[in-house]
Design a protein around this motif. Structure first.
Motif, PDB file in Angstrom:
ATOM      1  N   ALA A 135      -0.248   7.982   8.569  1.00  0.00           N
ATOM      2  CA  ALA A 135      -0.045   7.362   7.246  1.00  0.00           C
ATOM      3  C   ALA A 135       1.254   6.988   7.045  1.00  0.00           C
ATOM      4  O   ALA A 135       1.873   5.909   6.455  1.00  0.00           O
ATOM      5  CB  ALA A 135      -0.536   8.239   6.236  1.00  0.00           C
ATOM      6  N   LYS A 136       2.221   7.973   7.488  1.00  0.00           N
ATOM      7  CA  LYS A 136       3.539   7.700   7.246  1.00  0.00           C
ATOM      8  C   LYS A 136       4.174   6.261   8.233  1.00  0.00           C
ATOM      9  O   LYS A 136       4.874   5.668   7.526  1.00  0.00           O
ATOM     10  CB  LYS A 136       4.501   8.844   7.604  1.00  0.00           C
ATOM     11  CG  LYS A 136       6.204   8.741   7.662  1.00  0.00           C
ATOM     12  CD  LYS A 136       6.848  10.164   8.220  1.00  0.00           C
ATOM     13  CE  LYS A 136       6.804  10.080   9.646  1.00  0.00           C
ATOM     14  NZ  LYS A 136       7.553  11.246  10.112  1.00  0.00           N
ATOM     15  N   VAL A 137       3.833   6.355   9.262  1.00  0.00           N
ATOM     16  CA  VAL A 137       4.242   5.226  10.253  1.00  0.00           C
ATOM     17  C   VAL A 137       3.528   4.112   9.524  1.00  0.00           C
ATOM     18  O   VAL A 137       4.438   2.858   9.552  1.00  0.00           O
ATOM     19  CB  VAL A 137       3.700   5.531  11.402  1.00  0.00           C
ATOM     20  CG1 VAL A 137       3.861   4.263  12.478  1.00  0.00           C
ATOM     21  CG2 VAL A 137       4.617   6.818  12.076  1.00  0.00           C
ATOM     22  N   ALA A 138       2.364   3.854   9.355  1.00  0.00           N
ATOM     23  CA  ALA A 138       1.798   2.827   8.677  1.00  0.00           C
ATOM     24  C   ALA A 138       2.264   2.196   7.347  1.00  0.00           C
ATOM     25  O   ALA A 138       2.741   0.909   7.269  1.00  0.00           O
ATOM     26  CB  ALA A 138       0.179   2.917   8.353  1.00  0.00           C
ATOM     27  N   THR A 139       2.852   3.200   6.508  1.00  0.00           N
ATOM     28  CA  THR A 139       3.356   2.895   5.383  1.00  0.00           C
ATOM     29  C   THR A 139       4.907   2.304   5.629  1.00  0.00           C
ATOM     30  O   THR A 139       5.239   1.034   4.837  1.00  0.00           O
ATOM     31  CB  THR A 139       3.819   4.395   4.326  1.00  0.00           C
ATOM     32  OG1 THR A 139       2.540   4.959   4.301  1.00  0.00           O
ATOM     33  CG2 THR A 139       4.487   3.873   3.186  1.00  0.00           C
ATOM     34  N   LEU A 172      -3.034   7.273   3.621  1.00  0.00           N
ATOM     35  CA  LEU A 172      -3.341   8.884   4.055  1.00  0.00           C
ATOM     36  C   LEU A 172      -5.009   8.827   3.763  1.00  0.00           C
ATOM     37  O   LEU A 172      -5.633   9.510   4.630  1.00  0.00           O
ATOM     38  CB  LEU A 172      -2.714   9.908   3.292  1.00  0.00           C
ATOM     39  CG  LEU A 172      -2.997  11.444   3.519  1.00  0.00           C
ATOM     40  CD1 LEU A 172      -2.687  11.743   5.000  1.00  0.00           C
ATOM     41  CD2 LEU A 172      -2.210  12.323   2.627  1.00  0.00           C
ATOM     42  N   ASP A 173      -5.344   8.434   2.486  1.00  0.00           N
ATOM     43  CA  ASP A 173      -6.826   8.472   2.202  1.00  0.00           C
ATOM     44  C   ASP A 173      -7.497   7.676   3.404  1.00  0.00           C
ATOM     45  O   ASP A 173      -8.531   8.044   3.683  1.00  0.00           O
ATOM     46  CB  ASP A 173      -7.214   8.032   1.052  1.00  0.00           C
ATOM     47  CG  ASP A 173      -6.625   8.904  -0.339  1.00  0.00           C
ATOM     48  OD1 ASP A 173      -6.242   9.858   0.119  1.00  0.00           O
ATOM     49  OD2 ASP A 173      -6.393   8.255  -1.310  1.00  0.00           O
ATOM     50  N   LYS A 204       0.894  -1.207  -0.028  1.00  0.00           N
ATOM     51  CA  LYS A 204      -0.015  -0.074   0.036  1.00  0.00           C
ATOM     52  C   LYS A 204       1.035   1.322   0.059  1.00  0.00           C
ATOM     53  O   LYS A 204       1.768   1.169   0.796  1.00  0.00           O
ATOM     54  CB  LYS A 204      -0.848   0.216   1.217  1.00  0.00           C
ATOM     55  CG  LYS A 204      -1.804  -1.049   1.276  1.00  0.00           C
ATOM     56  CD  LYS A 204      -2.808  -1.089   2.294  1.00  0.00           C
ATOM     57  CE  LYS A 204      -3.606   0.106   2.529  1.00  0.00           C
ATOM     58  NZ  LYS A 204      -4.852   0.054   3.712  1.00  0.00           N
ATOM     59  N   SER A 205       0.297   2.105  -0.541  1.00  0.00           N
ATOM     60  CA  SER A 205       1.231   3.579  -1.049  1.00  0.00           C
ATOM     61  C   SER A 205       0.889   4.493   0.333  1.00  0.00           C
ATOM     62  O   SER A 205      -0.100   3.979   1.012  1.00  0.00           O
ATOM     63  CB  SER A 205       0.828   4.215  -2.222  1.00  0.00           C
ATOM     64  OG  SER A 205      -0.570   4.688  -2.207  1.00  0.00           O
TER      65      SER A 205
END
Length: 330
Positions: free
Chosen positions: A148-152, A139-140, A133-134
């Motif tokens: 979102a950064k941490v999850a990515t 983020l969406d 996932k991007s």
């Protein structure tokens, strides 16, 4: 990030900046500042990189003549020889970057960056379609940039990276640190060079890839069904903050402030062309790159690079971003 001395010069540039739109030659001439008695010769150390071709476009369109400058190019392959030539007085300006300058800050203390050309965003992480996932997708989904950064990044844990560690271990480590991970939390598959790492990814090895711009372009343009952009500066932190610059000597800048301002004028005018009239400049950039880089490119590939990896800002946009005193990176 704020660069105080450069921003002073940028502010002065705005006095002549009203002419820096994507005008035709006749309109531009009407808006140009008064010509000097004799054009000022500028010995430019040119390098065959995408970032610095505003010089080529300025020469082709005659912007230097409009501003009473005479750009004289000496083409070199890397910034190192350029800086050596600057130090011995055989060049007036060189194309460089903050990181590129690291080997020279002590040995060439008179070298000063006076122009930020663009923000290079070519350091990215790529993943496999359907298996990753991007940052944008996270983020969406999460609606919060930090989450979102941490999850990515956390999706990298336990996954394999074919990588040329000699070049990209520090960058990969910096990415992982953004989410509290260490290099040991991923599986690195070290290769002798970046091209071999990219070929391994294409051949089915590994889960994610981080490496050089040519390989990134190859994966995204020629294998779009297999690979996707996971994230760039959004997940790299300060390690991914990279600006391309033009530098000169302190002595030359002291004697040629007006010439430096006019070089900046041409750069910002070019940036507006990139945003508003890119088709008129792409053939010039392609011609310059192909003549001096040894690597063939075309307009389609170049537009992809500009859209994906380079950000050319107007001076108004620079004031809101690069030179913003309230930036969290300041």
């Amino acid at each position: 990030m704020r660069i105080k001395k450069t921003w002073v010069i940028v502010t002065v540039t705005l006095m002549v900046g009203l002419m820096f739109g994507a005008y035709g030659p006749e309109e531009a001439m009407a808006k140009a500042p008064e010509k000097l008695a004799e054009p000022i010769p500028i010995r430019v150390g040119m390098t065959p990189f995408f970032d610095y071709q505003f010089f080529s476009v300025a020469k082709e369109f005659g912007w230097d003549k409009e501003l009473s400058l005479d750009l004289q190019f000496e083409w070199l392959t890397q910034s190192g020889p350029s800086i050596q030539a600057l130090a011995n007085g055989s060049l007036d300006t060189v194309n460089t970057c903050v990181v590129c300058n690291y080997p020279f800050y002590e040995s060439v203390p008179e070298m000063k960056n006076f122009l930020t050309v663009n923000q290079f965003k070519g350091f990215v992480v790529l993943g496999r379609q359907g298996k990753s996932k991007s940052y944008k997708e996270f983020l969406d989904e999460l609606g919060d940039a930090e989450k979102a950064k941490v999850a990515t990044i956390r999706q990298f844990k336990g996954k394999a990276f074919p990588v040329y560690l000699a070049n990209y271990q520090p960058l990969l480590s910096a990415v992982l640190e953004q989410a509290g991970l260490k290099l040991e939390d991923v599986k690195t598959m070290n290769f002798a060079d970046d091209e071999k790492a990219a070929l391994a990814v294409i051949g089915g090895e590994g889960d994610f890839y981080i490496g050089g711009l040519p390989s990134e372009i190859n994966l995204l343009m020629n294998h779009p069904d297999d690979f996707k952009l996971i994230g760039g500066s959004e997940i790299l932190g300060t390690a991914g903050l990279w600006y391309s610059n033009v530098a000169s000597s302190e002595k030359w800048l002291a004697k040629n402030e007006e010439a430096a301002l006019r070089i900046m004028a041409m750069s910002y005018r070019y940036n507006r062309y990139v945003q508003e009239n890119i088709d008129s400049i792409m053939p010039i950039v392609v011609k310059a790159m192909n003549a001096h880089s040894g690597v063939g490119t075309d307009v389609k590939s170049l537009k992809f690079i500009f859209d994906t990896f380079l950000e050319f800002r107007t001076y108004q946009q620079d004031a809101e971003t690069t030179y913003n005193a309230n930036s969290p990176l300041d």
